[in-house]
Design an enzyme around this catalytic site. Structure first.
Site, PDB file in Angstrom:
ATOM      1  N   SER A  53      14.517 -25.000 -26.516  1.00  9.74           N
ATOM      2  CA  SER A  53      15.836 -24.823 -27.133  1.00  9.74           C
ATOM      3  C   SER A  53      16.813 -25.732 -26.391  1.00  9.74           C
ATOM      4  O   SER A  53      17.752 -25.286 -25.764  1.00  9.74           O
ATOM      5  CB  SER A  53      16.273 -23.367 -27.042  1.00  9.74           C
ATOM      6  OG  SER A  53      16.491 -23.000 -25.706  1.00  9.74           O
ATOM      7  N   HIS A 163      11.760 -18.839 -28.345  1.00 11.35           N
ATOM      8  CA  HIS A 163      10.622 -18.639 -27.439  1.00 11.35           C
ATOM      9  C   HIS A 163       9.670 -17.556 -27.924  1.00 11.35           C
ATOM     10  O   HIS A 163       8.678 -17.266 -27.274  1.00 11.35           O
ATOM     11  CB  HIS A 163      11.118 -18.291 -26.032  1.00 11.35           C
ATOM     12  CG  HIS A 163      11.878 -19.411 -25.400  1.00 11.35           C
ATOM     13  ND1 HIS A 163      12.642 -19.251 -24.273  1.00 11.35           N
ATOM     14  CD2 HIS A 163      11.994 -20.712 -25.746  1.00 11.35           C
ATOM     15  CE1 HIS A 163      13.210 -20.398 -23.955  1.00 11.35           C
ATOM     16  NE2 HIS A 163      12.824 -21.309 -24.843  1.00 11.35           N
ATOM     17  N   GLU A 172      16.586 -14.606 -24.465  1.00  8.87           N
ATOM     18  CA  GLU A 172      16.084 -13.984 -23.247  1.00  8.87           C
ATOM     19  C   GLU A 172      16.825 -12.707 -22.921  1.00  8.87           C
ATOM     20  O   GLU A 172      18.059 -12.659 -22.992  1.00  8.87           O
ATOM     21  CB  GLU A 172      16.289 -14.921 -22.045  1.00  8.87           C
ATOM     22  CG  GLU A 172      15.431 -16.140 -22.039  1.00  8.87           C
ATOM     23  CD  GLU A 172      15.605 -16.888 -20.730  1.00  8.87           C
ATOM     24  OE1 GLU A 172      15.249 -16.337 -19.676  1.00  8.87           O
ATOM     25  OE2 GLU A 172      16.136 -18.012 -20.767  1.00  8.87           O
ATOM     26  N   GLU A 214       8.112 -17.641 -21.943  1.00 11.00           N
ATOM     27  CA  GLU A 214       8.514 -17.660 -20.532  1.00 11.00           C
ATOM     28  C   GLU A 214       7.883 -16.538 -19.708  1.00 11.00           C
ATOM     29  O   GLU A 214       8.382 -16.176 -18.646  1.00 11.00           O
ATOM     30  CB  GLU A 214      10.046 -17.615 -20.433  1.00 11.00           C
ATOM     31  CG  GLU A 214      10.673 -18.861 -21.029  1.00 11.00           C
ATOM     32  CD  GLU A 214      12.147 -19.011 -20.706  1.00 11.00           C
ATOM     33  OE1 GLU A 214      12.814 -18.005 -20.414  1.00 11.00           O
ATOM     34  OE2 GLU A 214      12.623 -20.162 -20.763  1.00 11.00           O
ATOM     35  N   ASP A 246      20.354 -14.360 -22.349  1.00  5.36           N
ATOM     36  CA  ASP A 246      20.616 -15.731 -22.767  1.00  5.36           C
ATOM     37  C   ASP A 246      20.561 -15.706 -24.287  1.00  5.36           C
ATOM     38  O   ASP A 246      19.477 -15.608 -24.871  1.00  5.36           O
ATOM     39  CB  ASP A 246      19.572 -16.693 -22.191  1.00  5.36           C
ATOM     40  CG  ASP A 246      19.789 -18.122 -22.678  1.00  5.36           C
ATOM     41  OD1 ASP A 246      20.819 -18.367 -23.353  1.00  5.36           O
ATOM     42  OD2 ASP A 246      18.944 -18.992 -22.386  1.00  5.36           O
ATOM     43  N   GLU A 287      24.595 -15.785 -21.224  1.00  8.09           N
ATOM     44  CA  GLU A 287      24.462 -17.242 -21.243  1.00  8.09           C
ATOM     45  C   GLU A 287      24.554 -17.749 -22.677  1.00  8.09           C
ATOM     46  O   GLU A 287      24.016 -17.118 -23.593  1.00  8.09           O
ATOM     47  CB  GLU A 287      23.100 -17.591 -20.625  1.00  8.09           C
ATOM     48  CG  GLU A 287      22.753 -19.065 -20.596  1.00  8.09           C
ATOM     49  CD  GLU A 287      21.362 -19.282 -20.003  1.00  8.09           C
ATOM     50  OE1 GLU A 287      20.917 -18.456 -19.173  1.00  8.09           O
ATOM     51  OE2 GLU A 287      20.708 -20.255 -20.391  1.00  8.09           O
ATOM     52  N   ASP A 314      24.920 -23.275 -20.669  1.00  8.25           N
ATOM     53  CA  ASP A 314      23.632 -23.979 -20.536  1.00  8.25           C
ATOM     54  C   ASP A 314      23.648 -25.170 -21.497  1.00  8.25           C
ATOM     55  O   ASP A 314      23.949 -26.301 -21.086  1.00  8.25           O
ATOM     56  CB  ASP A 314      22.479 -23.014 -20.820  1.00  8.25           C
ATOM     57  CG  ASP A 314      21.126 -23.711 -20.867  1.00  8.25           C
ATOM     58  OD1 ASP A 314      21.028 -24.857 -20.417  1.00  8.25           O
ATOM     59  OD2 ASP A 314      20.136 -23.116 -21.368  1.00  8.25           O
ATOM     60  N   LYS A 339      19.759 -27.039 -14.484  1.00 11.03           N
ATOM     61  CA  LYS A 339      18.388 -27.442 -14.796  1.00 11.03           C
ATOM     62  C   LYS A 339      18.270 -28.941 -14.552  1.00 11.03           C
ATOM     63  O   LYS A 339      18.828 -29.742 -15.329  1.00 11.03           O
ATOM     64  CB  LYS A 339      18.097 -27.189 -16.283  1.00 11.03           C
ATOM     65  CG  LYS A 339      18.034 -25.739 -16.727  1.00 11.03           C
ATOM     66  CD  LYS A 339      18.071 -25.731 -18.256  1.00 11.03           C
ATOM     67  CE  LYS A 339      17.641 -24.439 -18.865  1.00 11.03           C
ATOM     68  NZ  LYS A 339      17.909 -24.421 -20.333  1.00 11.03           N
ATOM     69  N   HIS A 367      14.403 -22.661 -14.362  1.00 11.55           N
ATOM     70  CA  HIS A 367      13.185 -23.313 -14.847  1.00 11.55           C
ATOM     71  C   HIS A 367      13.405 -23.720 -16.315  1.00 11.55           C
ATOM     72  O   HIS A 367      14.507 -23.575 -16.837  1.00 11.55           O
ATOM     73  CB  HIS A 367      12.027 -22.314 -14.741  1.00 11.55           C
ATOM     74  CG  HIS A 367      12.159 -21.161 -15.696  1.00 11.55           C
ATOM     75  ND1 HIS A 367      11.096 -20.437 -16.154  1.00 11.55           N
ATOM     76  CD2 HIS A 367      13.259 -20.612 -16.303  1.00 11.55           C
ATOM     77  CE1 HIS A 367      11.518 -19.508 -16.993  1.00 11.55           C
ATOM     78  NE2 HIS A 367      12.817 -19.587 -17.091  1.00 11.55           N
ATOM     79  N   ARG A 368      12.355 -24.214 -16.994  1.00 10.84           N
ATOM     80  CA  ARG A 368      12.411 -24.451 -18.430  1.00 10.84           C
ATOM     81  C   ARG A 368      11.332 -23.608 -19.108  1.00 10.84           C
ATOM     82  O   ARG A 368      10.439 -23.076 -18.447  1.00 10.84           O
ATOM     83  CB  ARG A 368      12.162 -25.936 -18.764  1.00 10.84           C
ATOM     84  CG  ARG A 368      13.180 -26.922 -18.253  1.00 10.84           C
ATOM     85  CD  ARG A 368      14.611 -26.648 -18.628  1.00 10.84           C
ATOM     86  NE  ARG A 368      14.919 -26.564 -20.034  1.00 10.84           N
ATOM     87  CZ  ARG A 368      15.656 -27.432 -20.712  1.00 10.84           C
ATOM     88  NH1 ARG A 368      16.155 -28.501 -20.101  1.00 10.84           N
ATOM     89  NH2 ARG A 368      15.934 -27.256 -21.987  1.00 10.84           N
ATOM     90  N   LYS A 390      16.639 -18.274 -12.413  1.00 12.81           N
ATOM     91  CA  LYS A 390      15.907 -17.869 -13.610  1.00 12.81           C
ATOM     92  C   LYS A 390      14.545 -18.526 -13.555  1.00 12.81           C
ATOM     93  O   LYS A 390      14.441 -19.740 -13.656  1.00 12.81           O
ATOM     94  CB  LYS A 390      16.650 -18.426 -14.839  1.00 12.81           C
ATOM     95  CG  LYS A 390      17.269 -17.380 -15.725  1.00 12.81           C
ATOM     96  CD  LYS A 390      18.130 -18.042 -16.797  1.00 12.81           C
ATOM     97  CE  LYS A 390      17.345 -18.671 -17.925  1.00 12.81           C
ATOM     98  NZ  LYS A 390      18.185 -18.954 -19.117  1.00 12.81           N
TER      99      LYS A 390
HETATM  100  P1  PGA Z   1      14.527 -23.970 -22.759  1.00  9.52           P
HETATM  101  O1  PGA Z   1      15.051 -22.497 -22.588  1.00  9.52           O
HETATM  102  O2  PGA Z   1      13.857 -24.376 -21.500  1.00  9.52           O
HETATM  103  O3  PGA Z   1      13.582 -23.867 -23.938  1.00  9.52           O
HETATM  104  O4  PGA Z   1      15.722 -24.829 -23.078  1.00  9.52           O
HETATM  105  C1  PGA Z   1      15.646 -22.027 -21.412  1.00  9.52           C
HETATM  106  C2  PGA Z   1      17.087 -21.656 -21.593  1.00  9.52           C
HETATM  107  O5  PGA Z   1      17.669 -21.837 -22.683  1.00  9.52           O
HETATM  108  O6  PGA Z   1      17.699 -21.195 -20.639  1.00  9.52           O
HETATM  109 ZN    ZN Z   2      19.682 -21.012 -21.932  1.00  9.19          ZN
END
Ligand code: PGA
Ligand code: ZN
Length: 416
Positions: A53, A163, A172, A214, A246, A287, A314, A339, A367-368, A390
């Site tokens: 995402s 996800h 999340e 995740e 999130d 988030e 984010d 990130k 993380h991703r 995270k």
């Molecule tokens: P992504 O998701 O690594 O798929 O972007 C993580 C997030 O949105 O925090």
């Molecule tokens: Zn995010």
């Protein structure tokens, strides 16, 4: 330091997609662990994660085509980057990163690829830490000018959104656990297990609870309140915990409205939902509550809830120092997700952290959704004294590795 060997290869991430791993070698003049020429061989490896995402303003992850391979990025490391950096003297990891940024020459790392550049940048940071004889987190703290500290654990317990095929609307649902890692981690594990038992005891999930990208559970609910209710119960049972979400709301936004389960919400209705949730539930942070370009909605939610909870950017900020500054000016958020692969070098990630702290905001390292076993983000979170880390749920060893690295850091930090 002079780098004299550069290797790049493909490995698979947690989604089974290819990503890039880089190994660098350098010689250091020293008598410790010396080879026959009286010099120390320094060797460091790094691999990079991949998002799903992704924010539209992120640096470019170079992929060859729909096949998703990263052959061009690997070639860029093995040929152009290797040729440019090998044998050249770099006084610091920062100098090397500045060189990489200039070599690429584009604002979004689209020529050489943010994935190619970041793998080299992280491996180089490891080499410099080795050369200085300090743990990675310490080298990062020195470089960033920050005070190292254990981050809160932001443990992904339920996956939704992109996800988990949108079985839950928000991407999340996390349990935030306070305290030192060696005390927080067992609590997080127990709460995670308990939630799993509860989800599998519902009729809905009689055939076992599916897992999301995740490493958290990916249950199906027919209403928005149910997952929050389950989490609120967990928080009551486990003192020192709270709830984070999130929303990854860019993924929910279509035709001027937000789509959550079978209903649509205007920005004002979504805001009302968040305000209600934050007053009724032990919520620690939200988030990306709105889509990445919904500046005024961000400002509104931060005005409404910013003195009570964290509003984290984010997709809004994409670890870009300039975007963090802009978000601060507009009072859109009071916390920033960090990130490294959104921006492409450790140097710029640190600049984003500096901009975050200069604004008086909290930093949450992350993380991703497609991860590798590389634990750099744990050292980074600790080194910058992040508010949180995270790193996913416990169903994938690539996520557990990050938490385990925090445990090791706690021991290292206690020993000095
Ligand atoms: P992504 O998701 O690594 O798929 O972007 C993580 C997030 O949105 O925090
Ligand atoms: Zn995010």
């Amino acid at each position: 330091m002079k780098i004299d060997r550069v290797e790049a290869t493909t490995i698979e991430d947690t989604r089974g997609r290819p990503t890039i791993e880089v190994t660098l070698e350098a010689q250091q003049g020293s008598t410790l662990h010396s080879n026959s020429q009286g010099r120390t061989l320094l060797r460091a490896t790094a691999s990079v994660p991949s998002g799903k995402s992704t924010g539209s303003h992120e640096a470019l992850e170079l992929r060859d085509s729909e096949s998703g391979s990263v052959e061009q990025a690997i070639e860029n490391v093995q040929f152009e980057i290797a040729r440019a950096i090998m044998g050249r003297e770099f006084a610091s990891a920062d100098e090397l990163d500045a060189f990489l940024i200039e070599l690429d020459g584009t604002p979004d790392k689209s020529r050489l690829g943010a994935n190619a550049l970041l793998a080299v940048s992280i491996a180089a940071q490891r080499l410099f830490a080795q050369a200085e004889g300090v743990p990675l987190w310490r080298a990062i703290a020195t470089r960033a000018g920050t005070t190292p500290k254990a981050p809160r654990l932001y443990v992904n317990v339920m996956n939704g959104g992109a996800h988990a095929d949108f079985k839950l609307p928000f991407q999340e649902y996390l349990l935030v656990v306070e305290g030192k890692t060696s005390e927080a981690l067992p609590i997080a594990h127990e709460a995670f297990k308990k939630l799993g038992e509860r989800l599998s005891s519902t009729e809905l999930e009689a055939s076992g609870v599916p897992m999301g990208d995740e490493g958290g559970y990916a249950p199906t609910f027919s209403d928005l309140q149910q997952p929050f209710k389950l989490l609120a119960e967990l928080v009551q049972e486990f003192p020192g915990t709270s709830i984070a979400i999130d929303a990854a709301a860019s993924e929910l936004y279509r035709d001027g409205a937000y789509h959550l389960l079978d209903k649509t919400y205007t920005p004002d209705e979504l805001l009302a939902l968040y305000v209600h949730a934050a007053s009724a539930l032990p919520i620690h942070s939200i988030e990306d509550p709105f889509a990445e370009n919904a500046s005024e909605d961000f400002t509104q939610i931060t005005a409404a809830l910013g003195d009570k909870i964290l509003i984290i950017g984010d997709d809004l900020t994409v670890t870009d120092p300039a975007r963090v500054k802009k978000a601060a000016e507009r009072k859109e958020i009071n916390a920033v997700l960090i990130k490294p692969n959104q921006i492409g070098t450790v140097k710029e990630t640190i600049e984003a952290v500096r901009a975050t702290y200069a604004a008086g905001f909290a930093a949450v390292a992350s993380h991703r959704s497609g991860e590798t076993s590389d634990t750099f983000i744990a050292d980074f979170a600790y080194g910058i004294g992040a508010h949180g880390l995270k790193a996913g749920g416990f169903a994938q060893s690539e996520r557990v590795a990050k938490y385990d690295r925090l445990l090791a850091i706690e021991r290292e930090a206690g020993a000095v």
